[in-house]
Enzyme design. Structure first.
Site, PDB file in Angstrom:
ATOM      1  N   ASP A 284     -12.569  -2.858  11.100  1.00  0.00           N
ATOM      2  CA  ASP A 284     -11.864  -2.464  12.110  1.00  0.00           C
ATOM      3  C   ASP A 284     -13.313  -1.157  12.770  1.00  0.00           C
ATOM      4  O   ASP A 284     -12.291  -0.341  13.251  1.00  0.00           O
ATOM      5  CB  ASP A 284     -10.851  -1.177  11.091  1.00  0.00           C
ATOM      6  CG  ASP A 284     -11.518  -1.294   9.671  1.00  0.00           C
ATOM      7  OD1 ASP A 284     -12.286  -2.553   8.816  1.00  0.00           O
ATOM      8  OD2 ASP A 284     -11.474  -0.262   8.758  1.00  0.00           O
TER       9      ASP A 284
ATOM     10  N   HIS B  82      -3.099   3.392  -4.604  1.00  0.00           N
ATOM     11  CA  HIS B  82      -2.376   2.885  -2.953  1.00  0.00           C
ATOM     12  C   HIS B  82      -0.752   2.233  -3.212  1.00  0.00           C
ATOM     13  O   HIS B  82      -0.510   0.929  -3.040  1.00  0.00           O
ATOM     14  CB  HIS B  82      -2.939   1.668  -2.530  1.00  0.00           C
ATOM     15  CG  HIS B  82      -4.539   2.578  -2.281  1.00  0.00           C
ATOM     16  ND1 HIS B  82      -4.661   2.871  -0.761  1.00  0.00           N
ATOM     17  CD2 HIS B  82      -5.998   1.932  -2.620  1.00  0.00           C
ATOM     18  CE1 HIS B  82      -5.953   3.688  -0.168  1.00  0.00           C
ATOM     19  NE2 HIS B  82      -6.322   2.440  -1.356  1.00  0.00           N
TER      20      HIS B  82
ATOM     21  N   GLU C 286     -10.011   2.669  -5.586  1.00  0.00           N
ATOM     22  CA  GLU C 286      -9.357   3.969  -5.482  1.00  0.00           C
ATOM     23  C   GLU C 286      -8.314   4.524  -5.769  1.00  0.00           C
ATOM     24  O   GLU C 286      -7.471   4.791  -5.229  1.00  0.00           O
ATOM     25  CB  GLU C 286      -8.795   4.346  -3.530  1.00  0.00           C
ATOM     26  CG  GLU C 286     -10.435   3.983  -2.682  1.00  0.00           C
ATOM     27  CD  GLU C 286     -10.462   3.890  -1.380  1.00  0.00           C
ATOM     28  OE1 GLU C 286     -11.181   4.364  -0.508  1.00  0.00           O
ATOM     29  OE2 GLU C 286      -9.021   3.355  -0.612  1.00  0.00           O
TER      30      GLU C 286
ATOM     31  N   THR D 114      -5.713  -2.413   8.944  1.00  0.00           N
ATOM     32  CA  THR D 114      -4.510  -1.975  10.281  1.00  0.00           C
ATOM     33  C   THR D 114      -4.555  -0.384  10.637  1.00  0.00           C
ATOM     34  O   THR D 114      -3.721   0.025  11.235  1.00  0.00           O
ATOM     35  CB  THR D 114      -3.680  -2.993  10.363  1.00  0.00           C
ATOM     36  OG1 THR D 114      -3.349  -2.638   9.296  1.00  0.00           O
ATOM     37  CG2 THR D 114      -4.258  -4.369  10.673  1.00  0.00           C
TER      38      THR D 114
ATOM     39  N   ASP E 161       1.133  -1.228   0.042  1.00  0.00           N
ATOM     40  CA  ASP E 161      -0.218   0.305  -0.447  1.00  0.00           C
ATOM     41  C   ASP E 161       0.760   1.508  -0.357  1.00  0.00           C
ATOM     42  O   ASP E 161       2.084   0.945  -0.236  1.00  0.00           O
ATOM     43  CB  ASP E 161      -0.954  -0.122   1.255  1.00  0.00           C
ATOM     44  CG  ASP E 161      -2.432   0.545   1.026  1.00  0.00           C
ATOM     45  OD1 ASP E 161      -2.374   1.667   0.839  1.00  0.00           O
ATOM     46  OD2 ASP E 161      -3.707   0.097   0.528  1.00  0.00           O
TER      47      ASP E 161
END
Length: 542
Positions: free
Chosen positions: A409, A249, A316, A458, A178
């Site tokens: 999350d 990303h 994205e 995370t 990422d």
């Protein structure tokens, strides 16, 4: 422990209370592995044997455990019979035998989930008499673990494979790259980990937080680490699906190899691994050099991961740099594309064909539907159900993982009591009532739903205890949704599930899981300014 305390709930079970009869494992109990079940026997001896102190020596006889195959049961299905003479586990394939062994472990009680005996003097382990017939609802029962934002060392990944196996989950989607880090060794391109696996600092909490932790964060898996993870997973009948994010990303990769970025728009040589959260505007350049570079990455990836599917991200991807880039605009004109969305579709289609030529299948987040998708590609539907519905109606296979339901999350209670209250509120009951197959699909369309997956991003999980807190006990509820043939969401007996969770919490305790207590949150040590105000809706990105 009884058959009525098993999680995920089995399809059919008949049993007697322990006080009305049981088969007792003791030092004389033997274990016989029929052809094809030898690895399951090894697992039983190394886990249940270690926890109970029993040798479970090879042998046949009335006082023993027998493992065998019965193809008539079907893939991953099993039948567990406990009689006064012994225990018999039959599976439609080795995976079925393994899942039957997991149920047997639950019947032995929480002490069977420890790594060594807590009562060395104990010599008898009763199992109630009864029968279980069980099979999974879905063939893809997954957990996506993001190790790019906060790195999880190898031992933590192995531990999560054990936790997945205990819940009959069978796909680990490993998010390896990422903007904030590149986590896998690629020998052809050493700077991906030399440079791309470390960032100088990390933002506390969600993206609105004004605070950073001013120390480096990073780490990566060597190729031998990955081989170990894949082999460990395979012994537990879990497939590891790798994700390499393209074309968005990708700032960590561009920081390592600046020529991968849009050099005619920005000075990519000045980029570093990103130290904040959100969506980086720095995306891959649509050049032949970029395609060849990532083909080299995927060549090494295919040697490490035997999985049918390879995840390429595809979500994205901001288009502003492509709009400003003469190189990107020339590529759009050369290919006869309508716009930058078509350019992203071309990028994904290239790797769909590349992977298909090598006997693999591409899977990506539901944005890969934009601009068209090759026939064999599959979709991870994360922005709700719509992408999955569209994909299934177009004949594409789908994994349902809508953020509104199974993004673990996201916070577990309203208000500011959670450590970092981001995203939707999704309680244990909300997860239990999640339905992976939308009612809008016809029966033929619904057959394209391979299964479902819970996702764990995370950004706000800086250590294993935080991951545990977010994941459990909700993953236990999700596992039942993915495995068991439950009724419609409103008809599900959540009170019954809560009752069975009383026994299951003891198993999680034995496994050392730092789960969120069902009575409320843990007393977290909060850093000033991190908590902030809870968001009113979903976060602006995944």
């Amino acid at each position: 422990m009884g058959f009525d305390e098993v999680i995920p709930a089995p399809g059919r079970a008949w049993w007697s209370p322990v006080d009305q009869g049981a088969f007792v494992l003791d030092p004389g109990t033997v274990l016989h592995a029929g052809p094809g079940t030898e690895r399951v026997a090894h697992w039983l001896r190394s886990t249940v044997g270690a926890a109970t102190g029993l040798l479970l020596a090879e042998g046949r006889g009335d006082h023993g455990i027998e493992l065998g195959l019965d193809p008539g049961l079907g893939p991953e299905a099993y039948r567990l019979d406990v009689t006064g003479q012994g225990i018999r586990v039959r599976g439609g394939d080795p995976a079925g035998v393994f899942w039957g062994a997991q149920t047997l472990r639950q019947l032995l009680g929480p002490e069977a989930f420890r790594r060594a005996p807590v009562d060395p003097g104990r010599r008898e382990w009763p199992v109630p008499l009864g029968t279980v017939e069980d099979r999974p609802r879905f063939r893809w029962r997954g957990l996506m673990l993001d190790v790019a934002r906060h790195f999880m060392p190898k031992d933590g990944v192995l531990r999560y494979l054990d936790l997945m196996a205990a819940h009959k989950l069978n796909v680990l989607h490993l998010h390896l790259t990422d903007d904030q880090g590149w986590r896998i060794e690629i020998r052809k391109y050493p700077r991906l980990t030399e440079t791309g696996s470390w960032r100088s600092r990390t933002k506390f909490g969600h993206r609105a937080s004004p605070l950073w932790e001013e120390k480096p964060h990073g780490g990566h898996y060597t190729q031998d680490d990955i081989r170990e993870i894949v082999a460990y997973a395979a012994e537990r009948h879990i497939t590891v699906v790798p994700e390499i994010d393209i074309p968005g990303h990708s700032q960590a990769a561009i920081a390592a190899y600046p020529e991968l970025g849009n050099t005619d728009v920005i000075d990519t040589a000045s980029l570093t691994v990103w130290d904040t959260w959100g969506i980086s505007p720095n995306v891959l350049a649509p050049t032949d050099n970029t395609l060849r570079f990532y083909e080299g990455v995927f060549e090494e990836l295919l040697e490490l991961f035997p999985s049918e599917f390879v995840h390429v991200g595809g979500d994205e991807c901001p288009k502003e740099q492509w709009r400003q880039s003469p190189v990107a605009q020339a590529r759009i004109k050369e290919l006869g594309l309508a716009d930058e969305d078509g350019l992203q579709a071309w990028f994904i289609a290239h790797f769909d064909k590349w992977l298909s030529a090598r006997g693999r299948r591409l899977i990506g987040w539901d944005e890969i539907l934009e601009g068209g998708l090759a026939k064999g590609a599959a979709v991870s539907s994360w922005r709700g159900y719509a992408g999955g519905i569209a994909a299934a109606r177009a004949g594409h296979d789908v994994v349902m993982c809508p953020e509104q339901h199974v993004y673990l999350d996201h916070r577990q209670a309203p208000g500011e009591d959670e450590p970092v209250p981001i995203g939707y509120v999704r309680t244990l009951e909300d997860v239990y009532r999640f339905e992976p197959v939308p009612p809008e699909l016809t029966e033929p369309e619904a057959r394209h739903v391979l299964g479902t997956q819970a996702n764990v991003w995370t950004e706000v999980m800086e250590d294993p205890a935080r991951v545990d807190y977010q994941v459990f006990p909700r993953l236990s509820a999700f596992a039942e949704v993915a495995w068991s043939h439950l009724p419609a969401p409103r008809e599900r007996e959540f009170i019954g599930f809560q009752r069975r969770m009383v026994a299951h919490y003891a198993r999680l305790d034995a496994l050392g899981v730092a789960y969120r207590p069902h009575t409320g949150p843990r007393p977290w040590q909060r850093r000033p300014g991190v908590l902030g105000r809870p968001l009113e809706g979903p976060p602006p990105n995944r």
